[in-house]
Design a protein around this motif. Structure first.
Motif, PDB file in Angstrom:
ATOM      1  N   LYS A  79       0.816  -1.210   0.000  1.00 46.29           N
ATOM      2  CA  LYS A  79       0.000   0.000   0.000  1.00 46.29           C
ATOM      3  C   LYS A  79       0.855   1.267   0.000  1.00 46.29           C
ATOM      4  O   LYS A  79       0.369   2.378   0.218  1.00 46.29           O
ATOM      5  CB  LYS A  79      -0.938  -0.002   1.211  1.00 46.29           C
ATOM      6  N   ASN A  81       3.369   1.892   2.064  1.00 45.76           N
ATOM      7  CA  ASN A  81       3.879   2.241   3.389  1.00 45.76           C
ATOM      8  C   ASN A  81       5.239   1.592   3.619  1.00 45.76           C
ATOM      9  O   ASN A  81       5.450   0.430   3.252  1.00 45.76           O
ATOM     10  CB  ASN A  81       2.915   1.764   4.478  1.00 45.76           C
ATOM     11  N   CYS A  82       6.159   2.320   4.218  1.00 45.41           N
ATOM     12  CA  CYS A  82       7.458   1.745   4.534  1.00 45.41           C
ATOM     13  C   CYS A  82       8.083   2.509   5.689  1.00 45.41           C
ATOM     14  O   CYS A  82       7.761   3.676   5.928  1.00 45.41           O
ATOM     15  CB  CYS A  82       8.389   1.766   3.319  1.00 45.41           C
ATOM     16  N   LYS A  83       8.965   1.832   6.398  1.00 46.09           N
ATOM     17  CA  LYS A  83       9.713   2.486   7.476  1.00 46.09           C
ATOM     18  C   LYS A  83      10.950   1.648   7.781  1.00 46.09           C
ATOM     19  O   LYS A  83      10.949   0.428   7.618  1.00 46.09           O
ATOM     20  CB  LYS A  83       8.854   2.655   8.726  1.00 46.09           C
ATOM     21  N   THR A  99       4.637   7.101   3.214  1.00 46.83           N
ATOM     22  CA  THR A  99       3.197   6.880   3.239  1.00 46.83           C
ATOM     23  C   THR A  99       2.523   7.952   2.403  1.00 46.83           C
ATOM     24  O   THR A  99       3.069   9.048   2.226  1.00 46.83           O
ATOM     25  CB  THR A  99       2.651   6.917   4.691  1.00 46.83           C
ATOM     26  N   SER A 103       7.976   9.978   0.534  1.00 48.81           N
ATOM     27  CA  SER A 103       8.952   9.384   1.428  1.00 48.81           C
ATOM     28  C   SER A 103       9.628  10.496   2.215  1.00 48.81           C
ATOM     29  O   SER A 103       9.795  11.616   1.724  1.00 48.81           O
ATOM     30  CB  SER A 103      10.015   8.609   0.631  1.00 48.81           C
ATOM     31  N   CYS A 155       9.386   2.681  -1.316  1.00 48.01           N
ATOM     32  CA  CYS A 155       8.146   2.096  -0.809  1.00 48.01           C
ATOM     33  C   CYS A 155       7.396   1.289  -1.856  1.00 48.01           C
ATOM     34  O   CYS A 155       6.199   1.055  -1.713  1.00 48.01           O
ATOM     35  CB  CYS A 155       7.233   3.204  -0.275  1.00 48.01           C
ATOM     36  N   THR A 235       2.531  -0.121   9.672  1.00 48.92           N
ATOM     37  CA  THR A 235       1.829   1.049  10.195  1.00 48.92           C
ATOM     38  C   THR A 235       2.779   2.234  10.241  1.00 48.92           C
ATOM     39  O   THR A 235       3.816   2.187  10.906  1.00 48.92           O
ATOM     40  CB  THR A 235       1.284   0.769  11.602  1.00 48.92           C
ATOM     41  N   VAL A 236       2.434   3.292   9.520  1.00 49.15           N
ATOM     42  CA  VAL A 236       3.314   4.456   9.394  1.00 49.15           C
ATOM     43  C   VAL A 236       2.506   5.736   9.523  1.00 49.15           C
ATOM     44  O   VAL A 236       1.374   5.823   9.035  1.00 49.15           O
ATOM     45  CB  VAL A 236       4.035   4.463   8.027  1.00 49.15           C
ATOM     46  N   SER A 237       3.094   6.729  10.150  1.00 50.45           N
ATOM     47  CA  SER A 237       2.521   8.074  10.187  1.00 50.45           C
ATOM     48  C   SER A 237       3.548   9.045   9.632  1.00 50.45           C
ATOM     49  O   SER A 237       4.744   8.931   9.929  1.00 50.45           O
ATOM     50  CB  SER A 237       2.170   8.479  11.626  1.00 50.45           C
TER      51      SER A 237
END
Length: 255
Positions: A79, A81-83, A99, A103, A155, A235-237
């Motif tokens: 989706k 999202n990456c971290k 997200t 990036s 991502c 899960t990323v913000s």
């Protein structure tokens, strides 16, 4: 399977897939071997195809590019999202989150210097970037059309897996003695070329034969990648707006 060269070029390494739980026997008993009757090449095909259906993964490891070692600890899903974080040859460290199509990177001074070429002028540029950011996150988008080489590659799970597919050997493999990878029984497949050997470990489970580990020795880009958290959402913000500097605006400031 080599580390993803394009992500290495963007200051990290990347490539491949991930582990899953299994209840298979670790022994070599033919009666309990889920891949009995399959060649090493056929097992590799199953592993790659299973991996290509993954929706998320976590990768960690070390590798060399241009003779210098780098490391990565990174999670990404389908989706966008990456971290994670990466360590540069010069000892610097960078954190990355992604997200909503953007990036964000926050790094220390040593990271900016070591990834700007290492000569005097590049050191000055790196120091300039660090000063302008002043501990804030740098926002990067792919609106400039950078494509495969742009920030969006961080991502892009589909891109990562596609590159993995291209770089994973599927012909001329040998099945070696089974092994254990972080508590999971694994089938070991290997291939040796003139100056390089690649070994990858596949979960010993015919239903979910994900790739657990890839080890490359010799050649120009030796390294080891471990994979885990298969299909686990990331899960990323995004960082707070007052802690973000837009890359385009940053470049204007430098010029």
């Amino acid at each position: 399977m080599r580390a993803n060269k394009k992500l290495w070029a963007a200051v990290t390494v990347c490539a491949a897939v991930v582990a899953g739980a299994t209840g298979c026997s670790q022994g070599g008993d033919k009666a309990t071997d889920p891949f009995a009757g399959l060649t090493a090449d056929a097992i590799a095909d199953k592993a790659v195809e299973t991996t290509k259906a993954s929706t998320a993964l976590h990768m960690s490891g070390k590798g060399k590019t241009d003779g210098q070692e780098m490391s990565i600890d990174f999670a990404v899903d389908d989706k966008g999202n990456c971290k994670g974080s990466m360590q540069s040859p010069g000892g610097g460290k960078a954190d990355i989150v992604g997200t909503g199509g953007a990036s964000y990177m926050k790094a220390d001074d040593a990271f900016w210097k070591s990834n700007d070429g290492g000569d005097e002028s590049s050191d000055e540029e790196g120091a300039g970037i660090a000063a302008l950011l002043n501990g804030r996150w740098m926002k990067m988008t792919d609106e400039g059309g950078a494509g495969d080489d742009g920030p969006a590659a961080f991502c892009d799970l589909k891109k990562i897996i596609t590159d993995m597919d291209k770089d994973t050997p599927r012909k001329g493999l040998t099945r070696d003695a089974d092994a254990d990878v972080n508590g999971t029984p694994a089938v070991v497949l290997s291939k040796k070329d003139k100056d390089e050997s690649t070994t990858f470990y596949v979960v010993k489970d015919s239903a979910k034969p994900y790739i657990l580990r890839v080890v490359t020795t010799g050649g120009d880009e030796p390294g080891t990648i471990d994979l885990s958290d298969f299909d686990k959402p990331v899960t990323v913000s995004a960082p707070p707006a007052d802690q973000v500097v837009d890359l385009e605006e940053l470049m204007k400031g430098m010029s």
